[in-house]
Motif scaffolding. Structure first.
Motif, mmCIF file in Angstrom:
data_model
loop_
_atom_site.group_PDB
_atom_site.id
_atom_site.type_symbol
_atom_site.label_atom_id
_atom_site.label_comp_id
_atom_site.label_asym_id
_atom_site.label_seq_id
_atom_site.Cartn_x
_atom_site.Cartn_y
_atom_site.Cartn_z
ATOM 1 N N TYR A 5 5.363 34.292 18.744
ATOM 2 C CA TYR A 5 5.076 35.305 17.616
ATOM 3 C C TYR A 5 4.554 36.606 18.018
ATOM 4 O O TYR A 5 3.921 36.777 19.091
ATOM 5 C CB TYR A 5 4.200 34.534 16.693
ATOM 6 N N TYR A 6 4.817 37.681 17.228
ATOM 7 C CA TYR A 6 4.254 38.968 17.753
ATOM 8 C C TYR A 6 3.382 39.431 16.442
ATOM 9 O O TYR A 6 3.323 38.942 15.315
ATOM 10 C CB TYR A 6 5.441 39.924 17.902
ATOM 11 N N ASP A 7 2.343 40.556 16.744
ATOM 12 C CA ASP A 7 1.654 40.869 15.670
ATOM 13 C C ASP A 7 2.268 41.216 14.329
ATOM 14 O O ASP A 7 1.794 41.164 13.418
ATOM 15 C CB ASP A 7 0.960 42.019 16.237
ATOM 16 N N ASN A 8 3.356 41.972 14.519
ATOM 17 C CA ASN A 8 4.010 42.513 13.226
ATOM 18 C C ASN A 8 4.902 41.351 12.589
ATOM 19 O O ASN A 8 5.717 41.477 11.650
ATOM 20 C CB ASN A 8 4.930 43.769 13.450
ATOM 21 N N ASP A 10 4.210 39.191 10.293
ATOM 22 C CA ASP A 10 4.032 39.009 8.905
ATOM 23 C C ASP A 10 3.961 40.522 8.222
ATOM 24 O O ASP A 10 3.783 40.546 6.998
ATOM 25 C CB ASP A 10 2.263 38.652 8.733
ATOM 26 N N GLY A 11 4.734 41.478 8.946
ATOM 27 C CA GLY A 11 5.095 42.784 8.370
ATOM 28 C C GLY A 11 3.904 43.611 8.299
ATOM 29 O O GLY A 11 3.996 44.908 7.845
ATOM 30 N N THR A 12 2.679 43.266 9.065
ATOM 31 C CA THR A 12 1.583 44.149 9.216
ATOM 32 C C THR A 12 1.075 44.146 10.694
ATOM 33 O O THR A 12 1.154 43.136 11.170
ATOM 34 C CB THR A 12 0.410 43.676 8.324
ATOM 35 N N THR A 13 1.057 45.380 11.259
ATOM 36 C CA THR A 13 0.461 45.262 12.593
ATOM 37 C C THR A 13 -0.994 45.728 12.632
ATOM 38 O O THR A 13 -1.446 46.841 12.186
ATOM 39 C CB THR A 13 1.127 46.794 13.303
ATOM 40 N N ASP A 14 -1.848 44.578 12.561
ATOM 41 C CA ASP A 14 -3.266 44.600 12.458
ATOM 42 C C ASP A 14 -3.931 43.744 13.583
ATOM 43 O O ASP A 14 -5.070 43.436 13.497
ATOM 44 C CB ASP A 14 -3.558 44.094 11.236
ATOM 45 N N ILE A 17 -2.289 37.341 14.173
ATOM 46 C CA ILE A 17 -1.081 36.474 13.850
ATOM 47 C C ILE A 17 -1.651 35.058 13.195
ATOM 48 O O ILE A 17 -2.446 34.330 13.901
ATOM 49 C CB ILE A 17 -0.186 36.099 15.391
#
Length: 49
Positions: A5-8, A10-14, A17
């Motif tokens: 899994y990568y930070d984005n 869920d559609g948000t780079t924040d 995860i």
């Protein structure tokens, strides 16, 4: 095995995860292991599990 899994994911780079594991029959008992790897990280980053 779950992921990667990568930070984005869920559609948000924040820097977060969120992973929610659900199973109506329960979750397999025993020892669970996880590994966390940095990706495009400069220096060190704190994290919580």
């Amino acid at each position: 095995m779950l992921g990667p899994y990568y930070d984005n994911a869920d559609g948000t780079t924040d820097g977060r995860i969120r992973l929610n594991i659900q199973n109506p029959n329960g979750i397999e008992p025993g020892t669970w292991k996880y590994e966390v790897y940095g990706y495009k990280v400069t220096g060190t980053e704190d994290y919580t599990i």
